[in-house]
Design a protein around this motif. Sequence first.
Motif, short mmCIF file in Angstrom:
data_model
loop_
_atom_site.label_atom_id
_atom_site.label_comp_id
_atom_site.label_asym_id
_atom_site.label_seq_id
_atom_site.Cartn_x
_atom_site.Cartn_y
_atom_site.Cartn_z
N ARG A 165 2.15 16.93 2.59
CA ARG A 165 2.40 15.49 2.37
C ARG A 165 1.32 14.68 3.09
NH1 ARG A 165 7.47 15.09 -0.47
NH2 ARG A 165 7.79 17.28 -1.04
N THR A 166 0.65 13.80 2.35
CA THR A 166 -0.42 12.99 2.92
C THR A 166 -0.36 11.58 2.34
OG1 THR A 166 -1.89 13.87 1.21
CG2 THR A 166 -2.03 14.88 3.40
N PHE A 167 -1.01 10.64 3.03
CA PHE A 167 -1.08 9.25 2.58
C PHE A 167 -2.51 8.78 2.36
CE2 PHE A 167 3.07 9.55 4.49
CZ PHE A 167 3.86 8.72 3.72
N ALA A 176 -3.49 8.31 9.26
CA ALA A 176 -2.34 8.34 8.35
C ALA A 176 -1.55 9.61 8.64
CB ALA A 176 -2.80 8.33 6.89
N PRO A 177 -0.24 9.61 8.37
CA PRO A 177 0.55 10.81 8.62
C PRO A 177 0.13 11.97 7.71
CG PRO A 177 1.96 8.87 8.32
CD PRO A 177 0.58 8.49 7.90
N GLU A 184 0.83 -1.21 0.00
CA GLU A 184 0.00 0.00 0.00
C GLU A 184 0.87 1.26 0.00
OE1 GLU A 184 -2.88 -0.71 3.13
OE2 GLU A 184 -4.01 -2.06 1.84
N GLY A 185 0.51 2.30 0.80
CA GLY A 185 1.19 3.59 0.68
C GLY A 185 2.62 3.56 1.19
N VAL A 203 -0.13 9.43 -3.99
CA VAL A 203 0.49 8.46 -3.09
C VAL A 203 1.12 7.34 -3.92
CG1 VAL A 203 0.05 6.77 -1.26
CG2 VAL A 203 -1.17 8.94 -1.26
N THR A 204 2.36 7.01 -3.62
CA THR A 204 3.00 5.86 -4.26
C THR A 204 2.43 4.61 -3.59
OG1 THR A 204 4.99 7.19 -4.58
CG2 THR A 204 5.22 4.81 -4.84
N TRP A 205 1.52 3.96 -4.31
CA TRP A 205 0.66 2.92 -3.73
C TRP A 205 1.05 1.56 -4.30
CZ3 TRP A 205 -2.86 2.93 0.13
CH2 TRP A 205 -3.72 1.85 0.23
#
Length: 402
Positions: A262-264, A233-234, A180-181, A301-303
């Motif tokens: 920045r978020t996830f 999430a951060p 996932e993220g 998000v790099t998922w």
Amino acid sequence: MPKVISWRRDIHQHPELSNREVRTAAKVAAPLEKLGLEVRTGIAHTGVVGILTGGKPGPVVALRADMDALPVTEQTGLPFASKVVSEFNGQQTGVMHACGHDAHVAMLMGAAEVLAKQQAELAGTIMFVFQPAEEGPPAGEEGGAKMMLAEGLFANPSPSAIFGLHVWPGESGQLQVKTEGIMAAADSFQITVKGKQVHGSSPWRGIDPINVTGQLINAINLIPARQIDVTKAPAVVSFGQVHGGIRWNIIPDDVKLEGTIRTFDSEMREDLIARMAHTSEHIAKASGAEADFHVHNFAAVTWNDPALTEWAMPSLQWAAGDKGVAAIKPITGAEDFSFYQQQIPGVFFFLGISPEGKPLSEVPPNHSPMFDVNEAALVNGVRALTGLALDYLANPPELNKS
């Protein structure tokens, strides 16, 4: 591996900024053509794609490396250190591969050489994607993964999965991944606080945008700390630029602020942006000022697709050998590899490149002018890219492609 190291050092010594990777692209295209690959150039300005069509029918898989360097003046003292100076957004600056993209290019070229020798036995097609402008195109330009996709990168052939790796401070040769993220969505934001210029000796005659800016910075920094559920999430908000005024005794008309979010989690991202806009408007209004708030999305998000990540684990474990595969915490850095993952399932992972025996706290991080790569680790990166491609063609997983 001697070729991989030679390519890495050559590219490191001759870095090029985003959308300016002309020499790098030529250095990539020539060896791919010699290997007999179909080579496409000029995608998203300087992007290069090599197509290796196997001797038997089968699936299509993509491997990606980024090519651009950073506006950083190198301080490593390496014999092949960059001495390049260029212009970035109107300013003269040193240029350096301070994020390891030189190593990414070299490892993918190495994987292409290994895989091309097995072309007759391959059941399927491998795309080698050498992408420009991962660090973001210059102001006023387009580029990167989003532009490559817009220009038809995945149109013909159409891959069903993509893999990418990034060098990172960590145990040399170890591979690090999570499902996932794995990396954050990144947005840049700009706020213009509009007041009314006046002499500094009589602030009551005008509207002080500097005072409003101070209140605004504090209030926005409190949003993720006090208004967002960060147990979900951060979330990070940081200001990077504040510009206002020209003289010590003049309160200016306006102040400009810029920063990053920045978020996830997509819902959290939308909520945070809405709260920032609301806060900007109302704090400014309370002092009689105005605030224009704008957001630009740099990366999603790099998922890492859960099923594809699970499928990839044996390949990664084989590639890492006794260095192993470790879990990694979410990284608040961002990657435009995420745009590929919005189109097809993908897995992005990290390769540790720290010097042997050196504490991690003493290893210069990515984007540092002292950043360097332990070249002994690169063989595991080549093994990972090669192994993932071979295993995918031999045994493609069943994935949800919706």
